[in-house]
Design an enzyme around this catalytic site. Structure first.
Site, mmCIF file in Angstrom:
data_model
loop_
_atom_site.group_PDB
_atom_site.id
_atom_site.type_symbol
_atom_site.label_atom_id
_atom_site.label_comp_id
_atom_site.label_asym_id
_atom_site.label_seq_id
_atom_site.Cartn_x
_atom_site.Cartn_y
_atom_site.Cartn_z
ATOM 1 N N ARG A 235 100.152 -16.743 -20.496
ATOM 2 C CA ARG A 235 98.977 -16.612 -19.737
ATOM 3 C C ARG A 235 98.059 -17.505 -20.244
ATOM 4 N NH1 ARG A 235 101.280 -14.661 -16.326
ATOM 5 N NH2 ARG A 235 101.565 -12.514 -15.417
ATOM 6 N N HIS A 283 101.640 -22.782 -12.270
ATOM 7 C CA HIS A 283 102.142 -21.388 -12.263
ATOM 8 C C HIS A 283 103.374 -21.166 -11.552
ATOM 9 C CE1 HIS A 283 101.283 -17.072 -13.710
ATOM 10 N NE2 HIS A 283 102.353 -17.276 -13.633
#
Lengths: 324, 324
Positions: A235, A283
């Site tokens: 993350r 991502h």
């Protein structure tokens, strides 16, 4: 009374539906399928369901207090562990889907090799149609690798680095333990500072929790050797981005590859886009983009559906207080 | 009479020189070192030498008929097998250095993953600071790989593809044999047409010989499935480049990565630079750019120097008539 499952997923093939149908029949439950564009219909049906298989905080917020199990098709659960009333039923079970190890590990191998082999430099000359002279490169063979987070992703990364001849693979996790024996050494996160000093390739695959936020801050970035490379597939919150960009631009760090950032999507004027020797991807290391990932995800849900129906514990249960 | 060795190399470290010095002492020979910029001095000294360790057709052409062994630090020997009088001594031994397997195999894994994971598309959006949505990707896991050329490079590629879960690895070579048992099946080159039809990832690591020139021509490119990927790390002559560019641009082939081309350097206006889904690199997969490669190269020369001094056959002797 009918026991119902609501599935809200875009990635399912006909074969996936047949697999879920069979698991639902065995569990003596009924299943209905919805996808993007049918949010309202899904929400309406969800009012009569005890199980939801989705990856939608928005839909979860619309669930009734009678929802008993939410299975997210994602690995990360930070969106669901914020204690902000997202669950109408405080005792609702939460499970996740750790099916991203293969695809994310392949992404890690790819960007590690791109950094070690100077692809940011070569891509510049390629773009200008310049047949550039050879640059000194480095190798996974003989590399000292540190993996932050020893879950499914970390273990798949370690296996691939091992098979390509990495000299030393260190795993760090909260417990200092790992289910798989794929590391040369395992340490608790508390030993991070000492390990960073001897790291050539740092792979970060951490969940977003109070403990991991800002873990690689300016002080710790300065502990890394100048030739070190940083890869983050966990993350974005785990890295102090401005400090990382500074270190790259000032040559205090050799390179980095970020597949996650804060915020996502990253605005076009964010300094990360132009940081030196930084490979930034939107991502995409995980997601439901690989057939294998999708198959494994459905399989994982069906296995736990059998557990749920039989009153057994869920294999992939998340500790909502701990955050993973 | 003094027996002399001429070394003309740019990559040698002090440690490499000490290793060669020791091997020369053991062989009761004298060694002198030269590098780029000392060509005339090297040429003058070479007149008194029986051994040359270099990678310079130009210097070899200046060697006297008394040169008995030329060890090239390259793997490819096409420049030395053209029978155009490059050897003043027709019986001069030629040996090569197959030390590029590790670095070239890492290049192959890198570009294979870049193609499978749609990096040409992502690099476009990254360059424009666009946080692109996820695209469907593919994996080495489950991939059907065909390797043309089962030498040092082919075997290192096969090992890495295997460890990352490739479904099937087929090797093709002139003999249909391989020293290492790393393939699911081995065929002679004559079976190429049949194998191409079932290939997802084609890796070419062939020397340049009369047999390999133009091997992947327009007809054979058309045999590959539409989703196939082609990687060439051997010699550019093996591919009909115009046909490859056409297939890529017309979507009849999913992608390609060429580290070799005809001619090299490739002119800035060559159509390959702009072919769709083509990753073009300037012959940098091998070279003396990796420390491991350099160490292994010196070690290989020293081993054969001991063989040479003892009158034993050279391990890395090239058949000049065969061309590899």
């Amino acid at each position: 009374m009918e026991r119902n499952i609501c599935v809200f997923q875009d990635f399912l093939t006909q074969a996936h539906r047949e697999r879920i149908d069979a698991a639902a029949r065995a569990a003596k439950m009924h299943v209905r399928y919805f996808a993007t564009g049918q949010f309202e219909e899904a929400k309406e049906h969800l009012q009569h369901c005890e199980v939801l298989y989705a990856q939608s905080p928005q839909l979860l917020r619309a669930a009734p207090p009678t929802l008993r199990w939410y299975c997210t098709s994602s690995a990360g659960v930070d969106l669901y562990c914020r204690n902000d009333g997202i669950f109408a039923n405080p005792d609702c079970l939460l499970s996740n889907s750790n099916t991203y190890g293969v695809t994310i590990a392949e992404h890690v191998v790819m960007v590690a090799l791109m950094l070690l082999r100077r692809m940011p430099d070569y891509l510049d000359s390629i773009q200008n149609h310049i047949w550039a002279p050879p640059l000194p490169v480095r190798s996974i063979r003989g590399c000292e690798v540190t993996i932050l987070g020893t879950g499914d992703i970390g273990c798949h990364v370690a296996q691939r680095m091992r098979s390509m001849g990495a000299a030393k693979i260190i795993g760090l996790s909260r417990s200092g333990k790992s289910r798989e024996a794929v590391y040369d050494a395992l340490y608790p996160i508390g030993d991070l500072d000492a390990v960073l000093c001897e790291t050539e390739l740092l792979v970060m695959a951490l969940p977003d929790t109070a403990q991991t936020r800002g873990m690689l801050d300016r002080r710790r970035i300065a502990l890394l050797p100048r030739q070190a490379l940083v890869i983050n597939v966990g993350r974005g919150t785990a890295i102090e981005q401005e400090a990382l960009a500074d270190a790259l631009n000032e040559g205090r760090l050799s390179g980095a590859a970020l597949d996650v950032a804060v915020p996502e999507p990253l605005p076009a004027d964010n300094p990360l886009w132009t940081a030196k020797n930084l490979i930034l991807t939107p991502h995409i290391s995980g997601n439901m983009t690989l057939g294998y990932t999708c198959d494994a995800n459905v399989e994982m849900f069906c296995t736990d559906l059998a557990n749920y129906a039989a009153g057994r514990p869920l294999v992939h249960l998340v500790d909502r207080a701990r955050g993973y």
